[in-house]
Design a protein around this motif. Structure first.
Motif, short mmCIF file in Angstrom:
data_model
loop_
_atom_site.label_atom_id
_atom_site.label_comp_id
_atom_site.label_asym_id
_atom_site.label_seq_id
_atom_site.Cartn_x
_atom_site.Cartn_y
_atom_site.Cartn_z
N GLY A 137 -7.63 -1.02 -1.73
CA GLY A 137 -7.29 -1.31 -0.34
C GLY A 137 -7.75 -2.69 0.09
N SER A 141 -7.66 10.31 0.00
CA SER A 141 -7.34 10.17 -1.43
C SER A 141 -8.50 10.67 -2.29
CB SER A 141 -6.97 8.73 -1.77
OG SER A 141 -8.07 7.88 -1.60
N PRO A 170 -4.34 0.80 4.30
CA PRO A 170 -5.69 0.99 3.78
C PRO A 170 -6.68 1.16 4.94
CG PRO A 170 -4.67 -0.99 2.84
CD PRO A 170 -3.78 -0.49 3.92
N THR A 175 -8.01 13.93 -4.73
CA THR A 175 -8.32 13.77 -6.16
C THR A 175 -9.40 14.75 -6.59
OG1 THR A 175 -7.74 11.44 -6.06
CG2 THR A 175 -9.08 12.14 -7.92
N THR A 193 -7.64 7.01 5.06
CA THR A 193 -6.81 7.07 3.85
C THR A 193 -7.68 7.16 2.60
OG1 THR A 193 -5.17 5.68 4.96
CG2 THR A 193 -4.98 5.90 2.59
N HIS A 194 -8.75 6.39 2.55
CA HIS A 194 -9.64 6.42 1.38
C HIS A 194 -10.32 7.79 1.25
CE1 HIS A 194 -8.75 2.25 1.26
NE2 HIS A 194 -9.62 1.88 2.17
N TRP A 238 0.84 -1.20 0.00
CA TRP A 238 0.00 0.00 0.00
C TRP A 238 0.87 1.24 0.00
CZ3 TRP A 238 -4.91 1.05 -0.91
CH2 TRP A 238 -5.41 2.30 -0.56
N SER A 259 -9.99 3.68 -4.38
CA SER A 259 -9.08 3.52 -3.25
C SER A 259 -9.56 2.41 -2.32
CB SER A 259 -8.97 4.84 -2.47
OG SER A 259 -8.15 4.70 -1.35
N TYR A 260 -10.87 2.37 -2.09
CA TYR A 260 -11.44 1.34 -1.22
C TYR A 260 -11.25 -0.05 -1.84
CZ TYR A 260 -14.73 -1.21 1.69
OH TYR A 260 -15.31 -2.13 2.52
N ALA A 278 -12.74 8.28 -6.92
CA ALA A 278 -11.45 8.07 -6.25
C ALA A 278 -11.62 7.29 -4.95
CB ALA A 278 -10.77 9.41 -5.99
#
Length: 135
Positions: A128, A83, A75, A87, A79-80, A69, A124-125, A120
């Motif tokens: 992750g 991001s 993750p 974005t 964090t998600h 990661w 990301s999820y 995004a």
């Protein structure tokens, strides 16, 4: 072929390549909005966008393939969300350059922010979850 470098030299070569790649990547990313502001012509940045996309996809696939990661994050929901927000802010800033002064400016900004954030965050999820399974 016979190897002529030792482990220390291999490590130094990898370090140099690492810094060169990331310097080139971020300079290329930074050149995109600068060129948009200066020339206001989307076709002029097509090459840069394609290069950034190819490198980004390669890095993403490589990280997922190896169950990695990042060095400083894991993750997580935080964090998600970060991001997705980052974005959305960057992408909406680029959209704002194109729609500046139009009657539907606010609509385009809100729509692009919401869509970019959701895309995004979902990406990301999903990445992750794959990384967590491969750890």
């Amino acid at each position: 072929m016979k190897r002529i470098t030792d482990e220390r030299q291999d490590h130094e070569i990898s370090t140099i390549e690492h810094y060169a790649l990331w310097t080139m990547f971020w300079l290329l990313v930074a050149s995109i909005p600068v060129q948009l502001l200066l020339f206001l012509e989307p076709m002029m940045i097509l090459g840069e966008c394609i290069c950034v996309l190819i490198v980004s996809v390669f890095i993403l696939i490589s990280f997922v393939k190896h169950g990695l990661w990042g060095n400083y994050t894991t993750p997580s929901l935080k964090t998600h969300l970060f991001s997705g927000l980052l974005t959305a802010v960057i992408g909406t800033s680029i959209v704002a350059i194109f729609v500046w002064g139009q009657d539907s400016f606010l609509f385009h900004i809100l729509l692009s922010f919401g869509a970019l954030f959701l895309i995004a965050f979902a990406l990301s999820y999903a990445v992750g979850m794959i990384v967590k399974k491969r750890e």
